[in-house]
Scaffold this motif. Structure first.
Motif, short mmCIF file in Angstrom:
data_model
loop_
_atom_site.label_atom_id
_atom_site.label_comp_id
_atom_site.label_asym_id
_atom_site.label_seq_id
_atom_site.Cartn_x
_atom_site.Cartn_y
_atom_site.Cartn_z
N GLN A 75 25.63 76.72 38.23
CA GLN A 75 25.55 75.36 38.77
C GLN A 75 24.15 74.78 38.58
O GLN A 75 23.99 73.60 38.26
CB GLN A 75 25.95 75.34 40.25
CG GLN A 75 27.43 75.58 40.48
CD GLN A 75 28.31 74.57 39.77
OE1 GLN A 75 28.03 73.38 39.75
NE2 GLN A 75 29.36 75.07 39.14
N THR A 76 23.14 75.62 38.76
CA THR A 76 21.76 75.18 38.57
C THR A 76 21.53 74.79 37.11
O THR A 76 20.92 73.75 36.82
CB THR A 76 20.78 76.29 38.99
OG1 THR A 76 20.98 76.58 40.36
CG2 THR A 76 19.33 75.86 38.76
N ILE A 77 22.01 75.59 36.19
CA ILE A 77 21.86 75.30 34.77
C ILE A 77 22.57 74.00 34.42
O ILE A 77 22.04 73.15 33.70
CB ILE A 77 22.38 76.49 33.91
CG1 ILE A 77 21.46 77.69 34.08
CG2 ILE A 77 22.50 76.08 32.44
CD1 ILE A 77 22.01 78.97 33.51
N ILE A 78 23.79 73.82 34.93
CA ILE A 78 24.53 72.59 34.67
C ILE A 78 23.79 71.39 35.24
O ILE A 78 23.63 70.36 34.58
CB ILE A 78 25.96 72.68 35.25
CG1 ILE A 78 26.78 73.69 34.47
CG2 ILE A 78 26.64 71.32 35.27
CD1 ILE A 78 28.12 74.05 35.10
N ARG A 79 23.32 71.52 36.48
CA ARG A 79 22.58 70.42 37.13
C ARG A 79 21.33 70.06 36.34
O ARG A 79 21.04 68.90 36.12
CB ARG A 79 22.23 70.82 38.57
CG ARG A 79 21.86 69.69 39.47
CD ARG A 79 21.75 70.01 40.95
NE ARG A 79 21.53 71.41 41.32
CZ ARG A 79 22.47 72.27 41.75
NH1 ARG A 79 23.72 71.86 41.86
NH2 ARG A 79 22.16 73.50 42.06
N GLN A 80 20.60 71.07 35.87
CA GLN A 80 19.39 70.81 35.08
C GLN A 80 19.72 70.16 33.75
O GLN A 80 19.00 69.29 33.28
CB GLN A 80 18.62 72.11 34.85
CG GLN A 80 17.93 72.64 36.09
CD GLN A 80 17.27 73.99 35.87
OE1 GLN A 80 17.50 74.66 34.87
NE2 GLN A 80 16.44 74.40 36.83
N ALA A 81 20.83 70.57 33.12
CA ALA A 81 21.22 69.99 31.84
C ALA A 81 21.64 68.52 32.00
O ALA A 81 21.33 67.68 31.16
CB ALA A 81 22.35 70.79 31.21
N VAL A 82 22.32 68.23 33.10
CA VAL A 82 22.81 66.87 33.34
C VAL A 82 21.66 65.96 33.72
O VAL A 82 21.56 64.83 33.24
CB VAL A 82 23.91 66.88 34.42
CG1 VAL A 82 24.25 65.46 34.86
CG2 VAL A 82 25.15 67.59 33.90
N THR A 83 20.79 66.42 34.60
CA THR A 83 19.69 65.56 35.08
C THR A 83 18.44 65.69 34.22
O THR A 83 17.51 64.92 34.38
CB THR A 83 19.32 65.94 36.53
OG1 THR A 83 18.87 67.29 36.56
CG2 THR A 83 20.49 65.74 37.46
N ARG A 84 18.42 66.64 33.30
CA ARG A 84 17.27 66.92 32.45
C ARG A 84 16.00 67.09 33.26
O ARG A 84 14.92 66.64 32.89
CB ARG A 84 17.08 65.84 31.39
CG ARG A 84 18.27 65.70 30.48
CD ARG A 84 17.92 64.95 29.23
NE ARG A 84 19.07 64.60 28.46
CZ ARG A 84 19.64 65.38 27.55
NH1 ARG A 84 19.12 66.54 27.29
NH2 ARG A 84 20.70 64.97 26.88
N ALA A 85 16.14 67.77 34.37
CA ALA A 85 14.99 67.98 35.27
C ALA A 85 14.25 69.24 34.91
O ALA A 85 14.70 70.16 34.35
CB ALA A 85 15.47 68.05 36.70
#
Length: 85
Positions: A75-85
Protein backbone atom coordinates in the motif's frame (compact mmCIF):
# COMPACT_ATOMS: atom_id res chain seq x y z
CA UNK A 1 -7.94 -49.94 8.48
CA UNK A 2 -6.83 -50.13 4.83
CA UNK A 3 -3.64 -52.05 5.51
CA UNK A 4 -3.24 -55.55 4.09
CA UNK A 5 -3.89 -57.34 7.41
CA UNK A 6 -7.18 -55.49 7.89
CA UNK A 7 -8.25 -56.03 4.28
CA UNK A 8 -7.71 -59.76 4.81
CA UNK A 9 -9.92 -59.65 7.93
CA UNK A 10 -12.63 -57.77 6.02
CA UNK A 11 -12.51 -60.43 3.31
CA UNK A 12 -12.87 -63.23 5.86
CA UNK A 13 -15.70 -61.52 7.73
CA UNK A 14 -17.59 -60.59 4.57
CA UNK A 15 -20.69 -62.35 3.32
CA UNK A 16 -20.16 -60.89 -0.17
CA UNK A 17 -19.23 -62.99 -3.18
CA UNK A 18 -17.34 -60.47 -5.33
CA UNK A 19 -13.90 -59.06 -4.55
CA UNK A 20 -14.23 -55.47 -3.35
CA UNK A 21 -18.00 -55.82 -2.91
CA UNK A 22 -18.12 -56.93 0.68
CA UNK A 23 -21.26 -57.27 2.70
CA UNK A 24 -20.09 -56.87 6.27
CA UNK A 25 -22.68 -57.62 8.89
CA UNK A 26 -22.44 -56.29 12.43
CA UNK A 27 -21.38 -59.72 13.74
CA UNK A 28 -18.80 -59.91 10.95
CA UNK A 29 -17.43 -56.50 11.91
CA UNK A 30 -17.16 -57.63 15.52
CA UNK A 31 -14.84 -60.44 14.43
CA UNK A 32 -12.25 -57.94 13.17
CA UNK A 33 -9.70 -57.05 15.86
CA UNK A 34 -8.98 -53.36 16.31
CA UNK A 35 -5.56 -52.37 17.64
CA UNK A 36 -5.68 -49.53 20.14
CA UNK A 37 -2.59 -48.06 21.81
CA UNK A 38 -2.44 -48.39 25.58
CA UNK A 39 -3.18 -45.33 27.73
CA UNK A 40 0.49 -44.35 28.10
CA UNK A 41 0.97 -44.42 24.33
CA UNK A 42 -2.25 -42.48 23.80
CA UNK A 43 -1.07 -39.84 26.29
CA UNK A 44 2.30 -39.63 24.50
CA UNK A 45 0.52 -39.21 21.16
CA UNK A 46 -1.65 -36.43 22.61
CA UNK A 47 1.42 -34.65 24.04
CA UNK A 48 3.20 -34.88 20.70
CA UNK A 49 0.18 -33.60 18.77
CA UNK A 50 -0.37 -30.76 21.25
CA UNK A 51 3.30 -29.75 20.90
CA UNK A 52 3.19 -29.99 17.09
CA UNK A 53 -0.09 -28.06 17.00
CA UNK A 54 1.43 -25.30 19.14
CA UNK A 55 4.36 -24.99 16.74
CA UNK A 56 2.02 -24.90 13.76
CA UNK A 57 -0.10 -22.19 15.37
CA UNK A 58 3.05 -20.14 15.99
CA UNK A 59 4.18 -20.53 12.36
CA UNK A 60 0.72 -19.62 11.07
CA UNK A 61 0.56 -16.49 13.24
CA UNK A 62 4.05 -15.51 12.09
CA UNK A 63 3.06 -15.91 8.43
CA UNK A 64 -0.16 -13.95 8.96
CA UNK A 65 1.84 -11.10 10.51
CA UNK A 66 4.26 -11.19 7.56
CA UNK A 67 1.31 -11.00 5.16
CA UNK A 68 0.00 -7.96 7.04
CA UNK A 69 3.40 -6.26 6.85
CA UNK A 70 3.76 -7.03 3.14
CA UNK A 71 0.28 -5.63 2.47
CA UNK A 72 1.23 -2.46 4.35
CA UNK A 73 4.42 -2.23 2.29
CA UNK A 74 2.47 -2.76 -0.94
CA UNK A 75 0.00 0.00 0.00
CA UNK A 76 2.88 2.35 0.78
CA UNK A 77 4.49 1.64 -2.59
CA UNK A 78 1.18 2.20 -4.39
CA UNK A 79 0.56 5.43 -2.46
CA UNK A 80 4.06 6.71 -3.28
CA UNK A 81 3.65 5.81 -6.96
CA UNK A 82 0.28 7.56 -7.19
CA UNK A 83 1.27 10.70 -5.27
CA UNK A 84 4.90 10.66 -6.47
CA UNK A 85 5.94 11.58 -2.96
Amino acid sequence: MRSKPYVAHFGQASDGVRIGQWDLSIPGMRQIPILVPNEDEQAAIVRFLDHANGKLKHFILTKLRLIELLNEQKQTIIRQAVTRA
